[in-house]
Design an enzyme around this catalytic site. Structure first.
Site, PDB file in Angstrom:
ATOM      1  N   ASP A 199       0.833  -1.193   0.000  1.00 16.15           N
ATOM      2  CA  ASP A 199       0.000   0.000   0.000  1.00 16.15           C
ATOM      3  C   ASP A 199       0.873   1.250   0.000  1.00 16.15           C
ATOM      4  O   ASP A 199       2.027   1.220   0.451  1.00 16.15           O
ATOM      5  CB  ASP A 199      -0.879   0.042   1.257  1.00 16.15           C
ATOM      6  N   LYS A 221      -3.534   2.334  -3.514  1.00 12.07           N
ATOM      7  CA  LYS A 221      -4.799   2.809  -2.945  1.00 12.07           C
ATOM      8  C   LYS A 221      -4.591   4.256  -2.497  1.00 12.07           C
ATOM      9  O   LYS A 221      -4.435   4.567  -1.322  1.00 12.07           O
ATOM     10  CB  LYS A 221      -5.234   1.916  -1.793  1.00 12.07           C
TER      11      LYS A 221
END
Length: 412
Positions: A199, A221
């Protein structure tokens, strides 16, 4: 007995399970050495008139047999290994001589030159035993041992496994951003990975340390930007695990604190893939702490509540009881709340939280870019807009904000 010459010791690992080990003396040396002998499964007899409270407790628990007397000839009969560590030099010399006569390997705590064996500085991590001998320099042995064990634990000393591994995925909480705040286990698993799916909010600096063969997949993300759909992330985890690779899903904070970790674990379990969850330090407590804010403080706050602000209070999808939160006196920590901080503040004030309640917003906490801005509930929306605060940021609401102001300088 002749003194040992300067020839180096021959290293060997003794398998002592079920074998008789005699310890002469029940003092501090015995107390330090007994746990490792117990772990090895040895059949231990302690011979000593007195013993420390810890040694006595081991005897009371049935872990060792304690002969409450001084050494006497014959005590080393049928022994495989002896540790001579009493406070009586004559008894130590006699026991050492008996060990030589019976060909029992013997460690002497009072005279290493007279011993037939030396105890290495030993450490263990994840099935690996590190034993270091540096002759007559035990402090250096301990220092080398500590350096090797720490390197294996934190991944800075890379020693990949070469035996066949069971396919699986580790969901690793990377902590709030500072690479030093990932757990030791998480860092080690990263060092052993074949594939890392990361991430943006994970500790990105750690990715630079990975060997060239490791495939890094950016989950991307990113708020207000591109996003890799959760289904695609799940599919990538499954694909690489089924290919027999060691996969690490590197997530910011903790995998199960607003991290969708359980969704990934469930998808993997449905495919019969083993999942290891490595908890991480949540930004909900670490970021305020890094900015000098305690989420609880004696006489100020006896509770703290962590809430996701990714949907507005009036959104039908919200699962938060904002009215109840407004009535609480403790600290409120808001994650993913920057975009909706105005609506959240208005809702809390309408529910009874005083408009003058102190608020701190900490952006990119624990990183070199960390900064903190302070406001009140009534002014926080304006201040966030004027200061250009962007995610990731943690919002702290409550009187602990002003307590933290006197605790020292914040980072950034």
């Amino acid at each position: 007995m002749d003194r040992m010459d300067d020839a180096p010791a021959y290293p060997v690992g003794l398998r002592l399970r079920g074998r008789r080990v005699v310890v002469i003396g029940g003092g501090q040396v015995a107390q330090r050495r007994l746990p490792a002998l117990l772990t090895a499964g040895a059949d231990i007899v302690v011979v000593s008139p007195q013993a420390t409270a810890s040694v006595e407790a081991m005897a009371a628990a049935g872990e060792v047999r304690w002969e409450r007397r001084a050494y006497r000839p014959g005590d080393l009969a049928e022994a495989w290994y002896a540790l001579v560590a009493s406070t009586d030099p004559a008894a130590n010399a006699a026991a050492s001589a008996e060990a030589e006569e019976r060909r029992v390997w013997c460690v002497r705590s009072d005279d290493a030159d007279a011993a037939t064996a030396w105890t290495p500085a030993t450490g263990r991590t994840e099935g690996v035993t590190v034993a270091v001998l540096t002759g007559r320099d035990p402090r250096r042995s301990a220092a080398v041992r500590d350096a090797v064990v720490e390197g294996l634990r934190d991944g800075s000393l890379v020693a990949p496994r070469h035996r066949e591994r069971t396919a699986g995925v580790a969901l690793v909480g990377g902590g709030p951003g500072d690479p030093d705040l990932i757990t030791v286990r998480g860092r080690r698993l990263l060092a052993e990975a074949d594939v890392v799916i990361a991430d943006r909010l994970g500790p990105r600096d750690l990715l630079d340390e990975l060997p060239p063969h490791v495939e890094v997949i950016d989950a991307a993300k990113i708020p207000y930007g591109r996003a890799m759909a959760q289904e695609a992330i799940n599919a990538a985890l499954i694909e690489h695990a089924k290919a027999g690779k060691a996969v690490v899903r590197l997530k910011g904070g903790d995998p199960y604190v607003f991290g969708r970790g359980m969704e990934e674990a469930e998808a993997l379990a449905a495919e019969g893939i083993a999942v290891t969850v490595v908890p991480g330090i949540s930004s909900s407590i670490s970021v305020p702490g890094a900015a000098g804010i305690p989420v609880t403080h004696r006489g100020v706050a006896h509770e703290f509540t962590v809430v996701s602000g990714h949907v507005a209070p009036d959104d039908a999808r919200s699962l938060v009881d904002w009215a109840a939160l407004a009535r609480m006196r403790g600290t409120l920590v808001l994650l993913m709340a920057v975009e909706r901080i105005g609506a959240i503040a208005d809702t809390l004030i309408a529910g009874g939280r005083p408009a003058g309640t102190p608020v701190a917003v900490v952006q990119e906490g624990t990183t070199a870019a960390q900064r903190r801005v302070d406001a009140t509930l009534s002014s926080v929306a304006r201040v966030v807009a004027e200061e250009g605060v962007r995610p990731p940021a943690v919002v702290v609401v409550g009187d602990v904000v002003t307590v933290g102001r006197t605790a020292g300088p914040s980072r950034g």
